[in-house]
Design a protein around this motif. Structure first.
Motif, mmCIF file in Angstrom:
data_model
loop_
_atom_site.group_PDB
_atom_site.id
_atom_site.type_symbol
_atom_site.label_atom_id
_atom_site.label_comp_id
_atom_site.label_asym_id
_atom_site.label_seq_id
_atom_site.Cartn_x
_atom_site.Cartn_y
_atom_site.Cartn_z
ATOM 1 N N LEU A 7 0.831 -1.205 0.000
ATOM 2 C CA LEU A 7 0.000 0.000 0.000
ATOM 3 C C LEU A 7 0.863 1.251 0.000
ATOM 4 O O LEU A 7 0.611 2.200 -0.758
ATOM 5 C CB LEU A 7 -0.927 -0.002 1.221
ATOM 6 N N SER A 8 1.894 1.274 0.829
ATOM 7 C CA SER A 8 2.768 2.440 0.907
ATOM 8 C C SER A 8 3.428 2.730 -0.433
ATOM 9 O O SER A 8 3.442 3.867 -0.903
ATOM 10 C CB SER A 8 3.835 2.232 1.986
ATOM 11 N N LEU A 9 3.961 1.686 -1.063
ATOM 12 C CA LEU A 9 4.648 1.876 -2.339
ATOM 13 C C LEU A 9 3.675 2.260 -3.451
ATOM 14 O O LEU A 9 4.000 3.085 -4.319
ATOM 15 C CB LEU A 9 5.402 0.613 -2.724
ATOM 16 N N SER A 10 2.470 1.696 -3.432
ATOM 17 C CA SER A 10 1.501 2.007 -4.484
ATOM 18 C C SER A 10 0.986 3.433 -4.394
ATOM 19 O O SER A 10 0.564 4.010 -5.402
ATOM 20 C CB SER A 10 0.325 1.025 -4.421
ATOM 21 N N PHE B 219 -5.690 -0.238 11.948
ATOM 22 C CA PHE B 219 -5.993 1.189 11.964
ATOM 23 C C PHE B 219 -4.829 2.000 11.401
ATOM 24 O O PHE B 219 -5.019 3.042 10.762
ATOM 25 C CB PHE B 219 -6.303 1.629 13.394
ATOM 26 N N SER B 220 -3.604 1.516 11.614
ATOM 27 C CA SER B 220 -2.435 2.247 11.135
ATOM 28 C C SER B 220 -2.398 2.343 9.618
ATOM 29 O O SER B 220 -1.819 3.289 9.069
ATOM 30 C CB SER B 220 -1.144 1.595 11.646
ATOM 31 N N LEU B 221 -3.012 1.393 8.908
ATOM 32 C CA LEU B 221 -3.041 1.462 7.449
ATOM 33 C C LEU B 221 -3.816 2.700 6.990
ATOM 34 O O LEU B 221 -3.447 3.343 6.002
ATOM 35 C CB LEU B 221 -3.677 0.201 6.857
ATOM 36 N N VAL C 169 -1.508 5.599 7.413
ATOM 37 C CA VAL C 169 -0.519 5.630 6.327
ATOM 38 C C VAL C 169 -1.131 6.296 5.100
ATOM 39 O O VAL C 169 -0.501 7.142 4.445
ATOM 40 C CB VAL C 169 -0.041 4.204 5.988
ATOM 41 N N LEU C 170 -2.363 5.930 4.783
ATOM 42 C CA LEU C 170 -3.074 6.548 3.656
ATOM 43 C C LEU C 170 -3.253 8.046 3.877
ATOM 44 O O LEU C 170 -3.090 8.849 2.953
ATOM 45 C CB LEU C 170 -4.432 5.863 3.482
ATOM 46 N N LEU C 171 -3.554 8.420 5.123
ATOM 47 C CA LEU C 171 -3.719 9.839 5.443
ATOM 48 C C LEU C 171 -2.417 10.607 5.245
ATOM 49 O O LEU C 171 -2.402 11.685 4.633
ATOM 50 C CB LEU C 171 -4.204 9.986 6.885
ATOM 51 N N CYS C 172 -1.319 10.061 5.752
ATOM 52 C CA CYS C 172 -0.028 10.758 5.667
ATOM 53 C C CYS C 172 0.463 10.889 4.227
ATOM 54 O O CYS C 172 0.873 11.967 3.794
ATOM 55 C CB CYS C 172 1.014 10.037 6.518
ATOM 56 N N LEU C 173 0.408 9.776 3.494
ATOM 57 C CA LEU C 173 0.958 9.785 2.142
ATOM 58 C C LEU C 173 0.020 10.422 1.127
ATOM 59 O O LEU C 173 0.466 11.109 0.204
ATOM 60 C CB LEU C 173 1.285 8.354 1.699
ATOM 61 N N GLY C 174 -1.278 10.188 1.305
ATOM 62 C CA GLY C 174 -2.240 10.717 0.352
ATOM 63 C C GLY C 174 -2.887 12.016 0.801
ATOM 64 O O GLY C 174 -2.861 13.019 0.085
ATOM 65 N N VAL D 5 10.928 7.140 1.477
ATOM 66 C CA VAL D 5 9.971 8.126 1.984
ATOM 67 C C VAL D 5 8.579 7.517 2.106
ATOM 68 O O VAL D 5 7.870 7.716 3.103
ATOM 69 C CB VAL D 5 9.941 9.366 1.067
ATOM 70 N N LEU D 6 8.173 6.767 1.096
ATOM 71 C CA LEU D 6 6.844 6.161 1.107
ATOM 72 C C LEU D 6 6.685 5.152 2.241
ATOM 73 O O LEU D 6 5.605 5.006 2.822
ATOM 74 C CB LEU D 6 6.577 5.477 -0.235
#
Length: 417
Positions: A11-14, A78-80, A83-88, A112-113
């Motif tokens: 998810l992070s890389l995508s 919940f952390s996923l 992660v979406l919030l921070c990166l996106g 970074v991702l």
């Protein structure tokens, strides 16, 4: 590997395919830092709450540990979202064009991702260490806590991240030098395949902490593995401090394979039970389950790439909304990720059932040349069932089905029937 770790990395890389954001990278990094600090505080408060209940006698230690374990599992998923919030949402993964060095390096972009996910995982691992320290199971020490986090990183998700970042760094090196213009594409892909085949077992042996097996046990394990059909496989004992029952086989070919058995597994299982665990891992290798899993994922990523190309194709521009074109990469990645998860569920279950059945069929043949191996299929099934129950006796949750592994009861019913 847990589904959570796989999803966190993929998810992070995508999310690097998200369209650019108007948010500045500095502000995105600042908001991300605040979220990570708040996350670490939340992990600390969770530990403190459960430990206080145990200290006050409202729950016993076993129940408290079970509560904390379930709480941690909820935090992971919940952390996923964070992660979406921070990166996106904040745009940490959408502003690489603002960073002169990072925008030209796939390895640095991947770093970074992956940073938000790794920071949140570290918070959970720190919480687990603090919980153990508060219960008196380990000595409270900052340095020991850091070593525990690093050790957990190495043994959980580090062996997945290291080759990804390493391959991306190799691509960066080729693209930034004249080598890329001189080497034909087929040579580059062949070299990459060779690195994967030969390098992953070496990486596994380097990343996971190991301790030597005694000569008699090592000789016996080698004889079992050789009699089962993979004679050149390397044998390694994983040093978990006697905390974990686990086994895995890595690598695709001959001498590039490595069988890893945890120290607790070797110490606590009987020879017959250990033999069946070994044969289960050998069955994964003989039935080529790893390459089959990889091959099964190809359609998922082809479907995602087809969706992305379709949304961006000129002939469809009149039928596709502008926002869909802008988000084509993200939508393609989302489709690939969803298809990957669904395919992994099917393939993982089938490969586990198949490895159990093949292990039971292998046992009688292996027993003719090796001691302490069940001599019949029925006895092999009995010993495999005993091993599965033994390695999960400390955790009821470990016996239940997960997305990537069938439940212990279902597995026993399958090969016992």
């Amino acid at each position: 590997m847990q589904l959570y770790y796989f999803l966190a990395v993929i998810l992070s890389l995508s999310l690097g395919s998200l369209p650019a954001s108007s948010q500045s990278f500095a502000r995105a990094a600042g908001f991300t830092a605040l979220v990570i600090v708040a996350w670490w505080v939340l992990c600390y408060l969770a530990v403190r709450l459960v430990v206080r209940l145990i200290d006050q006698g409202e729950v016993d230690a076993r129940v408290g540990y079970d509560w904390f374990d379930r709480q941690t599992e909820c935090f992971r998923w919940f952390s996923l979202g964070l992660v979406l919030l921070c990166l996106g949402g904040f745009g940490l993964g959408r502003n690489f064009d603002q960073l002169p060095v990072v925008q030209d390096s796939l390895a640095l972009q991947a770093t970074v991702l992956l940073f938000p996910a790794m920071a949140m995982m570290s918070g959970l691992w720190a919480g687990e260490y603090l919980f153990a320290a508060r219960l008196g199971l380990v000595r409270p020490n900052v340095w020991a806590g850091l070593k525990s986090i690093v050790a957990t990183l190495r043994c959980s998700v580090g062996w997945l991240i290291a080759p990804i970042v390493g391959i991306l760094a190799l691509i960066d090196f080729v693209s930034l030098t004249s080598i890329g213009d001189q080497v034909p594409p087929w040579v580059a892909w062949g070299a990459l395949g060779l690195v994967l085949v030969a390098g992953i077992p070496v990486l596994v042996r380097r990343i996971f902490p190991t301790t030597p097996l005694d000569d008699a046990t090592l000789h016996w394990i080698r004889s079992v593995v050789a009699a089962a059909g993979i004679p050149r496989c390397k044998i390694v004992q994983w040093d978990t401090g006697l905390r974990t029952h686990n086994a895995m086989i890595a690598g695709l070919l001959g001498r590039f394979r490595v069988l890893m058995l945890s120290d607790r597994l070797v110490r606590e299982l009987s020879r017959e039970e250990l033999a069946m665990v070994i044969l289960h891992e050998v069955a994964h290798a003989r039935r080529h389950h790893v390459p089959l899993r990889i091959a099964a994922l190809v359609p998922a990523w082809l479907a995602g790439a087809a969706l992305e190309r379709g949304l961006m194709h000129d002939s469809l521009s009149a039928w596709v909304a502008d926002w869909a074109t802008d988000w084509a990469g993200t939508l393609g990645s989302a489709l690939s990720l969803l298809a990957t998860v669904l395919i992994l569920r099917i393939v993982s279950y089938r490969s586990e059932y198949d490895a159990d059945a093949v292990a039971c069929r292998l046992a009688p043949t292996v027993s003719q040349v090796c001691a302490d191996v069940p001599p019949t299929e029925s006895e092999a099934g009995h010993q495999l069932a005993a091993a599965l129950l033994r390695v999960t006796e400390d955790s009821d949750a470990a016996r239940k089905p997960t997305w990537l592994h069938p439940g212990i009861g279902d597995r026993i019913d399958a090969f016992a029937g």
